[in-house]
Design an enzyme around this catalytic site. Structure first.
Site, PDB file in Angstrom:
ATOM      1  N   LYS A  45       8.980 -49.479 -11.061  1.00 54.17           N
ATOM      2  CA  LYS A  45       9.196 -50.339 -12.239  1.00 54.17           C
ATOM      3  C   LYS A  45      10.247 -51.404 -11.923  1.00 54.17           C
ATOM      4  O   LYS A  45      10.087 -52.579 -12.259  1.00 54.17           O
ATOM      5  CB  LYS A  45       9.616 -49.487 -13.451  1.00 54.17           C
ATOM      6  N   GLN A  73      13.005 -42.909 -18.829  1.00 54.30           N
ATOM      7  CA  GLN A  73      11.921 -42.235 -18.123  1.00 54.30           C
ATOM      8  C   GLN A  73      11.798 -40.791 -18.614  1.00 54.30           C
ATOM      9  O   GLN A  73      12.784 -40.074 -18.753  1.00 54.30           O
ATOM     10  CB  GLN A  73      12.188 -42.275 -16.601  1.00 54.30           C
ATOM     11  N   ASP A 123       8.176 -49.284 -24.110  1.00 53.16           N
ATOM     12  CA  ASP A 123       7.248 -48.179 -23.848  1.00 53.16           C
ATOM     13  C   ASP A 123       6.359 -47.897 -25.057  1.00 53.16           C
ATOM     14  O   ASP A 123       5.342 -47.221 -24.934  1.00 53.16           O
ATOM     15  CB  ASP A 123       8.051 -46.898 -23.552  1.00 53.16           C
TER      16      ASP A 123
HETATM   17  N1  GUN Z   1       6.755 -40.641 -17.767  1.00 45.60           N
HETATM   18  C1  GUN Z   1       5.440 -40.684 -17.425  1.00 45.60           C
HETATM   19  N2  GUN Z   1       4.874 -41.819 -17.884  1.00 45.60           N
HETATM   20  C2  GUN Z   1       5.856 -42.518 -18.512  1.00 45.60           C
HETATM   21  C3  GUN Z   1       5.889 -43.762 -19.190  1.00 45.60           C
HETATM   22  O1  GUN Z   1       4.899 -44.500 -19.308  1.00 45.60           O
HETATM   23  N3  GUN Z   1       7.101 -44.119 -19.696  1.00 45.60           N
HETATM   24  C4  GUN Z   1       8.199 -43.326 -19.602  1.00 45.60           C
HETATM   25  N4  GUN Z   1       9.320 -43.753 -20.159  1.00 45.60           N
HETATM   26  N5  GUN Z   1       8.195 -42.158 -18.995  1.00 45.60           N
HETATM   27  C5  GUN Z   1       7.027 -41.759 -18.455  1.00 45.60           C
END
Ligand code: GUN
Length: 285
Positions: A53, A97, A120
């Site tokens: 990311k 996350q 998100d």
């Molecule tokens: N963990 C697995 N997929 C995601 C996601 O799309 N966003 C976040 N914040 N954590 C995750």
């Protein structure tokens, strides 16, 4: 019949090509889009995702803050960091996350993120907006999947879409997005009795259970579109999805590979949401 491969990497590249113009327009207004990514603990898969990311931010010309906190961080400390980022005008998107360590209440944390910085799309306000058909910040993995279906010209309206998995991150929002496009939607879980009865009737099958290879060729309707959202690291170090690719590709019409299917789209949509958050902040100010 051998399925057509849905190349998420190529479709991502195509979408990413449009970032530059948008980011430059934002910068011309004196603003640099900014994303803060918080990770708590050492989960190896999460660390890879977060690294990807942050890398995508650099590629897009976006400012990013990578905040890595130890696994025993108290919830109050995490909430205080989020409050700082909420108030920081250089930050337009805040992402925590998941999963978080067990001593932290994830719902509490997600509710602490300002809804207009919730790139998100996990804050209850944005989840509610998704239910009513407003896509303020669509959650990244399901919206990336919708983009793949759109780009491949796969018809959704009136079709039977079966979603296997009911997580807040993928399964539930995925079902809602398909419903908004007028699919007939069935939600199954990995515990559904006689799962194959449902999957065999799916024109579009989306699988997000985290159970490697649980969907096999005999569970697929000939010509169906199969979207594999699972990313599982096998003992030999290889990545594999929730779909048994080799048998399913002989029956399906379209299939996403793992890696290189939905994965790159998740990050692409995150950056799109961050760019949009910065654009909205300019309009507000
Ligand atoms: N963990 C697995 N997929 C995601 C996601 O799309 N966003 C976040 N914040 N954590 C995750």
């Amino acid at each position: 019949m051998t399925a057509r491969i849905i190349d998420g990497k190529a479709i991502s590249q195509e979408l990413r090509a449009a970032w530059k113009v948008r980011v430059n327009e934002i910068k011309a207004r004196g603003v640099t889009p900014g994303l803060a990514v918080i990770i708590v603990g050492e989960d190896p898969a999460s660390r890879v995702y977060v690294g990807n990311k942050v890398k995508a931010c650099a590629e897009a010309g976006i400012y990013s803050e990578h905040i890595a906190l130890p696994a025993d961080t108290p919830e109050s400390v995490l909430l205080a960091r989020i409050a700082d980022l909420n108030a920081n005008p250089a930050i337009h998107g805040v992402l925590v996350q998941l999963p978080l360590p067990r001593h932290i209440d994830s719902n509490q944390v997600l509710e602490a993120i300002r809804p207009d910085k919730d790139v998100d799309g996990f804050h209850p306000m944005n989840v509610g907006a998704l239910v009513t058909g407003n896509t303020a910040f669509p959650p990244c993995t399901p919206s990336g999947t919708m983009k793949l279906l759109e780009k491949m010209g796969i018809e959704i309206e009136g079709r039977h879409a079966v979603v296997v998995g009911r997580s807040n991150i993928v399964g539930k929002p995925m079902a809602l997005m398909l419903l908004h496009k007028n699919a007939t939607v069935t939600i199954c879980t990995s515990r559904t009795v006689n799962l194959a009865k449902y999957t065999r009737d799916a024109d579009i099958l989306v699988v997000a259970t985290g159970k490697p290879g649980m969907i096999t060729g005999d569970m697929i309707k000939p010509g169906a579109t199969v979207i594999d959202i699972g990313i599982n690291r096998m003992p030999d170090g290889k990545l594999t999805g929730d779909v048994e690719f080799e048998s399913v590709k002989e029956v399906a019409g379209y299939i996403t590979p793992v890696p290189g299917g939905v994965g790159p789209m998740t990050i692409t949509m995150l950056i799109e949401n961050t760019i949009q958050a910065a654009e909205r902040a300019i309009i507000r100010n």
